[in-house]
Design a protein around this motif. Structure first.
Motif, PDB file in Angstrom:
ATOM      1  N   THR A  17      91.968   3.752  49.571  1.00 31.93           N
ATOM      2  CA  THR A  17      91.131   4.728  50.269  1.00 31.93           C
ATOM      3  C   THR A  17      89.713   4.183  50.391  1.00 31.93           C
ATOM      4  OG1 THR A  17      92.447   6.520  49.343  1.00 31.93           O
ATOM      5  CG2 THR A  17      90.287   7.104  50.230  1.00 31.93           C
ATOM      6  N   PRO A  18      89.072   4.321  51.554  1.00 29.58           N
ATOM      7  CA  PRO A  18      87.724   3.779  51.739  1.00 29.58           C
ATOM      8  C   PRO A  18      86.717   4.337  50.738  1.00 29.58           C
ATOM      9  CG  PRO A  18      88.663   4.433  53.847  1.00 29.58           C
ATOM     10  CD  PRO A  18      89.599   4.937  52.789  1.00 29.58           C
ATOM     11  N   ALA A  19      85.747   3.515  50.378  1.00 33.50           N
ATOM     12  CA  ALA A  19      84.596   3.987  49.610  1.00 33.50           C
ATOM     13  C   ALA A  19      83.641   4.654  50.593  1.00 33.50           C
ATOM     14  CB  ALA A  19      83.918   2.828  48.902  1.00 33.50           C
ATOM     15  N   MET A  20      83.250   5.873  50.314  1.00 33.66           N
ATOM     16  CA  MET A  20      82.466   6.665  51.251  1.00 33.66           C
ATOM     17  C   MET A  20      80.967   6.614  50.947  1.00 33.66           C
ATOM     18  SD  MET A  20      84.577   8.051  53.451  1.00 33.66           S
ATOM     19  CE  MET A  20      86.352   8.292  53.616  1.00 33.66           C
ATOM     20  N   ILE A  21      80.184   6.791  52.004  1.00 34.47           N
ATOM     21  CA  ILE A  21      78.747   6.978  51.864  1.00 34.47           C
ATOM     22  C   ILE A  21      78.373   8.274  52.567  1.00 34.47           C
ATOM     23  CG2 ILE A  21      78.206   5.635  53.950  1.00 34.47           C
ATOM     24  CD1 ILE A  21      75.640   4.692  52.475  1.00 34.47           C
ATOM     25  N   THR A  22      77.447   9.011  51.981  1.00 33.99           N
ATOM     26  CA  THR A  22      77.011  10.268  52.577  1.00 33.99           C
ATOM     27  C   THR A  22      76.288  10.002  53.901  1.00 33.99           C
ATOM     28  OG1 THR A  22      76.774  11.252  50.388  1.00 33.99           O
ATOM     29  CG2 THR A  22      75.628  12.350  52.198  1.00 33.99           C
ATOM     30  N   LEU A  23      76.564  10.830  54.877  1.00 35.10           N
ATOM     31  CA  LEU A  23      75.891  10.708  56.173  1.00 35.10           C
ATOM     32  C   LEU A  23      74.447  11.187  56.089  1.00 35.10           C
ATOM     33  CD1 LEU A  23      78.620  11.975  58.662  1.00 35.10           C
ATOM     34  CD2 LEU A  23      77.362   9.828  58.899  1.00 35.10           C
ATOM     35  N   ALA A  24      74.283  12.449  55.730  1.00 29.43           N
ATOM     36  CA  ALA A  24      72.947  13.060  55.686  1.00 29.43           C
ATOM     37  C   ALA A  24      72.705  13.632  54.298  1.00 29.43           C
ATOM     38  CB  ALA A  24      72.822  14.157  56.732  1.00 29.43           C
ATOM     39  N   GLY A  25      71.609  13.209  53.682  1.00 29.13           N
ATOM     40  CA  GLY A  25      71.285  13.683  52.347  1.00 29.13           C
ATOM     41  C   GLY A  25      69.801  13.963  52.204  1.00 29.13           C
ATOM     42  N   PRO A  26      69.385  14.516  51.077  1.00 31.42           N
ATOM     43  CA  PRO A  26      67.965  14.803  50.847  1.00 31.42           C
ATOM     44  C   PRO A  26      67.159  13.517  50.699  1.00 31.42           C
ATOM     45  CG  PRO A  26      69.244  15.241  48.861  1.00 31.42           C
ATOM     46  CD  PRO A  26      70.236  14.946  49.941  1.00 31.42           C
ATOM     47  N   PRO A  27      65.832  13.614  50.842  1.00 34.52           N
ATOM     48  CA  PRO A  27      64.983  12.431  50.707  1.00 34.52           C
ATOM     49  C   PRO A  27      65.228  11.701  49.392  1.00 34.52           C
ATOM     50  CG  PRO A  27      63.708  14.243  51.592  1.00 34.52           C
ATOM     51  CD  PRO A  27      65.046  14.817  51.211  1.00 34.52           C
ATOM     52  N   GLY A  28      65.330  10.375  49.474  1.00 37.07           N
ATOM     53  CA  GLY A  28      65.552   9.567  48.286  1.00 37.07           C
ATOM     54  C   GLY A  28      67.002   9.384  47.905  1.00 37.07           C
ATOM     55  N   SER A  29      67.905  10.125  48.559  1.00 35.73           N
ATOM     56  CA  SER A  29      69.323  10.030  48.214  1.00 35.73           C
ATOM     57  C   SER A  29      69.953   8.801  48.852  1.00 35.73           C
ATOM     58  CB  SER A  29      70.063  11.294  48.681  1.00 35.73           C
ATOM     59  OG  SER A  29      70.062  11.374  50.102  1.00 35.73           O
ATOM     60  N   LEU A  30      71.084   8.399  48.306  1.00 34.70           N
ATOM     61  CA  LEU A  30      71.838   7.279  48.861  1.00 34.70           C
ATOM     62  C   LEU A  30      72.690   7.814  50.015  1.00 34.70           C
ATOM     63  CD1 LEU A  30      72.623   4.315  48.751  1.00 34.70           C
ATOM     64  CD2 LEU A  30      74.382   4.900  47.071  1.00 34.70           C
ATOM     65  N   SER A  31      72.165   7.703  51.210  1.00 37.18           N
ATOM     66  CA  SER A  31      72.849   8.223  52.398  1.00 37.18           C
ATOM     67  C   SER A  31      72.362   7.456  53.617  1.00 37.18           C
ATOM     68  CB  SER A  31      72.589   9.722  52.560  1.00 37.18           C
ATOM     69  OG  SER A  31      71.203  10.001  52.534  1.00 37.18           O
TER      70      SER A  31
ATOM     71  N   THR B  24      93.163  12.384  65.678  1.00 39.25           N
ATOM     72  CA  THR B  24      93.981  11.628  64.736  1.00 39.25           C
ATOM     73  C   THR B  24      93.309  10.301  64.401  1.00 39.25           C
ATOM     74  OG1 THR B  24      95.302  10.503  66.425  1.00 39.25           O
ATOM     75  CG2 THR B  24      96.049  12.689  65.724  1.00 39.25           C
ATOM     76  N   GLY B  25      93.948   9.521  63.542  1.00 41.53           N
ATOM     77  CA  GLY B  25      93.424   8.211  63.171  1.00 41.53           C
ATOM     78  C   GLY B  25      93.276   8.071  61.667  1.00 41.53           C
ATOM     79  N   GLN B  26      93.835   7.010  61.134  1.00 40.37           N
ATOM     80  CA  GLN B  26      93.735   6.700  59.706  1.00 40.37           C
ATOM     81  C   GLN B  26      93.058   5.344  59.522  1.00 40.37           C
ATOM     82  OE1 GLN B  26      94.473   8.624  57.158  1.00 40.37           O
ATOM     83  NE2 GLN B  26      95.330  10.304  58.391  1.00 40.37           N
ATOM     84  N   PRO B  27      92.244   5.166  58.470  1.00 34.63           N
ATOM     85  CA  PRO B  27      91.875   6.195  57.494  1.00 34.63           C
ATOM     86  C   PRO B  27      90.906   7.207  58.087  1.00 34.63           C
ATOM     87  CG  PRO B  27      90.629   4.196  57.095  1.00 34.63           C
ATOM     88  CD  PRO B  27      91.602   3.876  58.195  1.00 34.63           C
ATOM     89  N   ARG B  28      90.779   8.329  57.419  1.00 27.34           N
ATOM     90  CA  ARG B  28      89.839   9.344  57.888  1.00 27.34           C
ATOM     91  C   ARG B  28      88.405   8.880  57.647  1.00 27.34           C
ATOM     92  NH1 ARG B  28      91.758  11.491  61.561  1.00 27.34           N
ATOM     93  NH2 ARG B  28      90.357  13.287  61.437  1.00 27.34           N
ATOM     94  N   GLN B  29      87.508   9.398  58.474  1.00 28.88           N
ATOM     95  CA  GLN B  29      86.064   9.140  58.357  1.00 28.88           C
ATOM     96  C   GLN B  29      85.714   7.669  58.558  1.00 28.88           C
ATOM     97  OE1 GLN B  29      85.951  12.697  58.515  1.00 28.88           O
ATOM     98  NE2 GLN B  29      83.896  12.134  57.864  1.00 28.88           N
ATOM     99  N   LEU B  30      86.507   6.972  59.350  1.00 27.25           N
ATOM    100  CA  LEU B  30      86.203   5.584  59.682  1.00 27.25           C
ATOM    101  C   LEU B  30      85.341   5.545  60.935  1.00 27.25           C
ATOM    102  CD1 LEU B  30      86.644   2.507  59.295  1.00 27.25           C
ATOM    103  CD2 LEU B  30      88.645   2.735  60.799  1.00 27.25           C
ATOM    104  N   LEU B  31      84.125   5.053  60.798  1.00 32.95           N
ATOM    105  CA  LEU B  31      83.220   4.991  61.944  1.00 32.95           C
ATOM    106  C   LEU B  31      83.177   3.538  62.437  1.00 32.95           C
ATOM    107  CD1 LEU B  31      79.739   6.766  62.165  1.00 32.95           C
ATOM    108  CD2 LEU B  31      80.459   4.861  63.601  1.00 32.95           C
ATOM    109  N   SER B  32      83.977   3.279  63.454  1.00 31.36           N
ATOM    110  CA  SER B  32      84.028   1.956  64.068  1.00 31.36           C
ATOM    111  C   SER B  32      83.361   2.039  65.435  1.00 31.36           C
ATOM    112  CB  SER B  32      85.482   1.501  64.221  1.00 31.36           C
ATOM    113  OG  SER B  32      85.592   0.466  65.178  1.00 31.36           O
ATOM    114  N   ILE B  33      82.276   1.297  65.615  1.00 30.46           N
ATOM    115  CA  ILE B  33      81.576   1.313  66.902  1.00 30.46           C
ATOM    116  C   ILE B  33      82.512   0.863  68.016  1.00 30.46           C
ATOM    117  CG2 ILE B  33      79.712   0.231  68.231  1.00 30.46           C
ATOM    118  CD1 ILE B  33      78.106   0.150  65.578  1.00 30.46           C
ATOM    119  N   LYS B  34      83.279  -0.178  67.770  1.00 34.78           N
ATOM    120  CA  LYS B  34      84.212  -0.687  68.778  1.00 34.78           C
ATOM    121  C   LYS B  34      85.222   0.377  69.177  1.00 34.78           C
ATOM    122  CE  LYS B  34      87.483  -4.479  69.626  1.00 34.78           C
ATOM    123  NZ  LYS B  34      88.095  -5.711  69.054  1.00 34.78           N
TER     124      LYS B  34
END
Length: 304
Positions: free
Chosen positions: A176-190, A77-87
């Motif tokens: 809703t959070p603005a998302m960034i791609t985790l893994a993408g092809p070379p040169g992509s914004l990720s 669980t946890g909102q918002p989804r896909q929130l990567l907080s190191i803490k």
């Protein structure tokens, strides 16, 4: 190897903050009060992405294993989804440790942590904060955010800043959070665009995956500032560093330098790439070394 114990896998969960982390607990059969190793995954990954493969081998060696998914990801669980907080992720590790210590079917005095990639960085941090642990494993660990950013390239790192700014605006406006791609092809914004990043993630996905290839963009600056390798020198118990010689995400030279600062560190090198550690021959080599290490330091009764 006929004495290798079988195991039972339980669907469990534990509380972290106001949320719940979903997990699997592997209990070796015929091993009374086994030691336990806690497994956490890498950047945005969930436990279905091959943590089960490692956990099964540890359980077969007589070591209980708890593989969990961080809050805000997968079926936790946890909102918002896909929130990567190191803490928050580090707090999830603390909650997992408290959870296994509170169970009566494992030995809460013989606990180890196991992390891979970004989770490998967490395992270093967590190990440095828990001197009561018996052992730790850091697999292709993220040790230095600045070094990883430089490996990605300063231009690529700068490209993420507009997305980060947009995400901070979403926080202020409670959108809703603005998302960034985790893994993408070379040169992509990720966050990771090495040639092996996207296929590496895709190779780990089961058909019924809960994985989403994106995270809230606000994490990017915190990743660059996160340098868990610095904590290695504070770890007083044995820790195994499994280093990829060709790592495209966590530069091996930096990892080696930090690993050598651990007073009781053990280092193993592999020619497989960062994303190849989970499958095939590289997996077999890694898991064999890790079982040997954990067995030596956790001493599971009845292990083969």
């Amino acid at each position: 190897m006929s004495s290798t114990p079988s195991f039972t896998r339980l669907d469990v969960s534990f509380t972290s903050g106001k949320d719940t982390c979903a997990a699997w607990l592997y209990l070796p059969e015929g091993v009374p009060s086994p030691p336990v190793v806690i497994l956490g995954h890498g950047l945005g990954a969930t436990r279905e992405m091959r943590l089960d493969a490692f956990a099964e081998r540890f359980a077969q060696a007589g070591i209980a294993a708890l593989a969990f998914t961080y809050r805000h990801f997968g079926d936790s669980t946890g909102q918002p989804r896909q929130l990567l907080s190191i803490k928050r992720q580090l707090a999830d590790w603390d909650a997992a440790i408290a959870y296994v210590k509170g169970r009566r079917d494992v030995d809460g005095t013989r606990v180890a942590v196991w992390g891979s990639s970004f989770g490998g960085g967490h395992s270093i941090t967590v190990a440095s904060r828990h001197p009561e642990m018996k052992a730790a494993v850091a697999q292709c660990p993220f040790t230095d955010g600045l070094a990883s950013a430089l490996a990605l390239g300063p231009v690529a790192s700068l490209k993420v800043l507009p997305l980060v700014a947009r995400d901070y605006v979403s926080i202020a406006r409670r959108r809703t959070p603005a998302m960034i791609t985790l893994a993408g092809p070379p040169g992509s914004l990720s966050l990771m665009n090495a040639p092996d990043a996207l296929p590496g993630y895709q190779a780990l996905l089961p058909p019924d995956t809960t994985f989403r290839n994106e995270v809230a963009a606000r994490v990017a600056p915190t990743i660059m500032a996160y340098r868990p390798g610095r904590a290695a020198k504070k770890i007083t118990f044995p820790i195994l560093f499994c280093i990829s010689n060709t790592d495209t995400v966590t530069p091996p030279t930096e990892t080696e330098r930090y690993a050598r600062s651990a007073p009781r560190g053990e280092i193993k090198h592999y020619d497989a790439g960062h994303f190849e550690f989970y499958l095939g021959e590289p997996f077999e080599a890694l898991v064999s070394d890790q079982v040997e290490f954990l067995t030596r330091h956790l001493n599971p009764a009845g292990a083969a």
